[in-house]
Design a protein around this motif. Sequence first.
Motif, PDB file in Angstrom:
ATOM      1  N   ARG A 276      -4.930  -5.364  -3.255  1.00  0.00           N
ATOM      2  CA  ARG A 276      -5.384  -4.030  -2.866  1.00  0.00           C
ATOM      3  C   ARG A 276      -4.198  -3.082  -2.717  1.00  0.00           C
ATOM      4  O   ARG A 276      -4.282  -1.901  -3.080  1.00  0.00           O
ATOM      5  N   ALA A 277      -3.098  -3.592  -2.185  1.00  0.00           N
ATOM      6  CA  ALA A 277      -1.910  -2.753  -2.017  1.00  0.00           C
ATOM      7  C   ALA A 277      -1.407  -2.235  -3.359  1.00  0.00           C
ATOM      8  O   ALA A 277      -1.031  -1.057  -3.489  1.00  0.00           O
ATOM      9  N   TYR A 278      -1.405  -3.107  -4.353  1.00  0.00           N
ATOM     10  CA  TYR A 278      -0.920  -2.694  -5.676  1.00  0.00           C
ATOM     11  C   TYR A 278      -1.869  -1.678  -6.302  1.00  0.00           C
ATOM     12  O   TYR A 278      -1.428  -0.671  -6.872  1.00  0.00           O
ATOM     13  N   LEU A 279      -3.173  -1.918  -6.189  1.00  0.00           N
ATOM     14  CA  LEU A 279      -4.138  -0.985  -6.756  1.00  0.00           C
ATOM     15  C   LEU A 279      -4.052   0.380  -6.075  1.00  0.00           C
ATOM     16  O   LEU A 279      -4.196   1.419  -6.729  1.00  0.00           O
ATOM     17  N   ARG A 280      -3.809   0.371  -4.775  1.00  0.00           N
ATOM     18  CA  ARG A 280      -3.645   1.645  -4.062  1.00  0.00           C
ATOM     19  C   ARG A 280      -2.402   2.373  -4.582  1.00  0.00           C
ATOM     20  O   ARG A 280      -2.428   3.590  -4.784  1.00  0.00           O
ATOM     21  N   HIS A 281      -1.342   1.623  -4.786  1.00  0.00           N
ATOM     22  CA  HIS A 281      -0.116   2.215  -5.336  1.00  0.00           C
ATOM     23  C   HIS A 281      -0.394   2.848  -6.698  1.00  0.00           C
ATOM     24  O   HIS A 281       0.023   3.987  -6.967  1.00  0.00           O
ATOM     25  N   LEU A 282      -1.079   2.110  -7.573  1.00  0.00           N
ATOM     26  CA  LEU A 282      -1.387   2.640  -8.897  1.00  0.00           C
ATOM     27  C   LEU A 282      -2.236   3.902  -8.802  1.00  0.00           C
ATOM     28  O   LEU A 282      -2.024   4.877  -9.539  1.00  0.00           O
ATOM     29  N   TYR A 283      -3.206   3.888  -7.888  1.00  0.00           N
ATOM     30  CA  TYR A 283      -4.081   5.043  -7.735  1.00  0.00           C
ATOM     31  C   TYR A 283      -3.293   6.271  -7.279  1.00  0.00           C
ATOM     32  O   TYR A 283      -3.445   7.362  -7.837  1.00  0.00           O
ATOM     33  N   LEU A 284      -2.443   6.083  -6.282  1.00  0.00           N
ATOM     34  CA  LEU A 284      -1.669   7.217  -5.764  1.00  0.00           C
ATOM     35  C   LEU A 284      -0.688   7.751  -6.793  1.00  0.00           C
ATOM     36  O   LEU A 284      -0.379   8.941  -6.819  1.00  0.00           O
TER      37      LEU A 284
ATOM     38  N   ARG B 194      -5.234   1.946   5.139  1.00  0.00           N
ATOM     39  CA  ARG B 194      -5.220   0.565   5.645  1.00  0.00           C
ATOM     40  C   ARG B 194      -4.965  -0.469   4.549  1.00  0.00           C
ATOM     41  O   ARG B 194      -4.690  -1.635   4.845  1.00  0.00           O
ATOM     42  N   TYR B 195      -5.051  -0.062   3.289  1.00  0.00           N
ATOM     43  CA  TYR B 195      -4.814  -1.008   2.199  1.00  0.00           C
ATOM     44  C   TYR B 195      -3.364  -0.962   1.694  1.00  0.00           C
ATOM     45  O   TYR B 195      -3.021  -1.698   0.773  1.00  0.00           O
ATOM     46  N   ALA B 196      -2.522  -0.150   2.287  1.00  0.00           N
ATOM     47  CA  ALA B 196      -1.156   0.028   1.786  1.00  0.00           C
ATOM     48  C   ALA B 196      -0.353  -1.263   1.778  1.00  0.00           C
ATOM     49  O   ALA B 196       0.507  -1.465   0.911  1.00  0.00           O
ATOM     50  N   ASP B 197      -0.599  -2.156   2.751  1.00  0.00           N
ATOM     51  CA  ASP B 197       0.137  -3.420   2.831  1.00  0.00           C
ATOM     52  C   ASP B 197      -0.797  -4.624   2.724  1.00  0.00           C
ATOM     53  O   ASP B 197      -0.451  -5.716   3.176  1.00  0.00           O
ATOM     54  N   ASP B 198      -1.950  -4.420   2.115  1.00  0.00           N
ATOM     55  CA  ASP B 198      -2.965  -5.474   2.045  1.00  0.00           C
ATOM     56  C   ASP B 198      -2.709  -6.361   0.825  1.00  0.00           C
ATOM     57  O   ASP B 198      -2.828  -5.917  -0.320  1.00  0.00           O
ATOM     58  N   PRO B 199      -2.381  -7.649   1.042  1.00  0.00           N
ATOM     59  CA  PRO B 199      -2.078  -8.533  -0.079  1.00  0.00           C
ATOM     60  C   PRO B 199      -3.320  -9.165  -0.709  1.00  0.00           C
ATOM     61  O   PRO B 199      -3.198  -9.872  -1.718  1.00  0.00           O
ATOM     62  N   LEU B 200      -4.495  -8.923  -0.139  1.00  0.00           N
ATOM     63  CA  LEU B 200      -5.702  -9.574  -0.638  1.00  0.00           C
ATOM     64  C   LEU B 200      -6.187  -8.933  -1.930  1.00  0.00           C
ATOM     65  O   LEU B 200      -5.931  -7.752  -2.193  1.00  0.00           O
ATOM     66  N   PRO B 201      -6.936  -9.675  -2.733  1.00  0.00           N
ATOM     67  CA  PRO B 201      -7.569  -9.073  -3.913  1.00  0.00           C
ATOM     68  C   PRO B 201      -8.699  -8.144  -3.459  1.00  0.00           C
ATOM     69  O   PRO B 201      -9.134  -8.216  -2.299  1.00  0.00           O
TER      70      PRO B 201
ATOM     71  N   GLY C 277     -11.222   5.565  -7.302  1.00  0.00           N
ATOM     72  CA  GLY C 277     -10.651   4.653  -6.315  1.00  0.00           C
ATOM     73  C   GLY C 277     -11.644   3.884  -5.479  1.00  0.00           C
ATOM     74  O   GLY C 277     -11.270   3.371  -4.417  1.00  0.00           O
ATOM     75  N   MET C 278     -12.893   3.745  -5.931  1.00  0.00           N
ATOM     76  CA  MET C 278     -13.898   3.015  -5.158  1.00  0.00           C
ATOM     77  C   MET C 278     -14.361   1.796  -5.936  1.00  0.00           C
ATOM     78  O   MET C 278     -14.703   1.886  -7.120  1.00  0.00           O
ATOM     79  N   MET C 279     -14.364   0.637  -5.273  1.00  0.00           N
ATOM     80  CA  MET C 279     -14.805  -0.609  -5.889  1.00  0.00           C
ATOM     81  C   MET C 279     -15.985  -1.200  -5.134  1.00  0.00           C
ATOM     82  O   MET C 279     -16.034  -1.166  -3.900  1.00  0.00           O
TER      83      MET C 279
END
Length: 369
Positions: free
Chosen positions: A314-322, A292-299, A277-279
């Motif tokens: 970022r929000a989508y990637l966090r969702h996928l990770y979780l 803090r990335y749960a609702d972040d719409p930025l790439p 989960g680290m980029m």
Amino acid sequence: MTLRFTVDARDGGTAARAGTISTERGTLRTPAFMPVGTAATVKGVWPEQLREMGYGCILGNTYHLYLRPGHERIRGLGGLHRFMGWDRLILTDSGGFQVFSLSALRKVSDEAVTFRSHLDGSAHTVTPELAVEVQEALGSDVRMALDECVEYPTGRGEVEEAVRRTTLWATRSLAARAFEGGGMFGIVQGGMFPDLRRRSVEEICALPFQGFAIGGVSVGEGKELQRETVAGTAPMLPASLPRYLMGVGTPADIYFAIARGVDLFDCVLPTRNARNGMMFTSAGPVSIKQARYADDPLPPDERCDCPTCRGFSRAYLRHLYLQREMLGSMAMTVHNLHFYARMMRRAREAISRGNFGELVKESVVSENE
């Protein structure tokens, strides 16, 4: 051996150089980063994606491929390139570092390393000759001589023995060659003892290898000692041949070593960190696990044009990770490998312009430790 190396440009204010490694299979522009393909795959990406990013060489792991699926099976299927669908260069390590990591399962003598497989506990004996045989069966373009790597801290006497044994094994590795294509690199050891490093350089570099590697770093010594060792060792290696820093791979460490004249790098960091989960980004690291990335719409990186940054937030990637969805690991791996490819391309361009030192000062690589 038919591996050739030319230095095409030198930086004005540092020891950095841009060059070309040429083999029968193709060329590789240096300085270059090699993604790690441990088990005949760079985890999470297709070979075509790596080609599109501009990678010209990947690293294959002799130890793991020897155990599974076996080098003779790969040979029978046309070699590692055909087996994994990769038509550019492959560098294979000797398996020495993996055996080193199995400290509780191995025994080292001048003749060989005996160890038990981490997969099933079966007993194996690897000699320098077998390490060469396995790599030649795989059909890699660059092969490494078997060495003895020691952890930090290790007493001087044991490090001195490892230096002696590494030279002995290097000589035997060269004598064992049956395949004349590509090249073979020798590995310098010596722990964190400058005089033993110098001795290892003198002994290994007196042998007819086509390149030389700095081994035995990133083994617990910490950043300061690591950089002191790299800075002290790299200038002693022949300037006319490729210099390879093994297993060291933060962006800042790579740029540090390039400035000291190192040409090749490999590390699991961009792929392993992605799966955790680290980029790496132009603004520093992003840990997608953070709330803090749960609702972040930025790439992940607004200055990046990779498929991940073009398509996902970022929000989508966090969702996928979780959710532990494999797409999350794949997408973050693609981004990190794009970051490294761009980083190396910028380094080569800056060296060609003679202002690599300015790039180091202006870049954010130090923030991506």
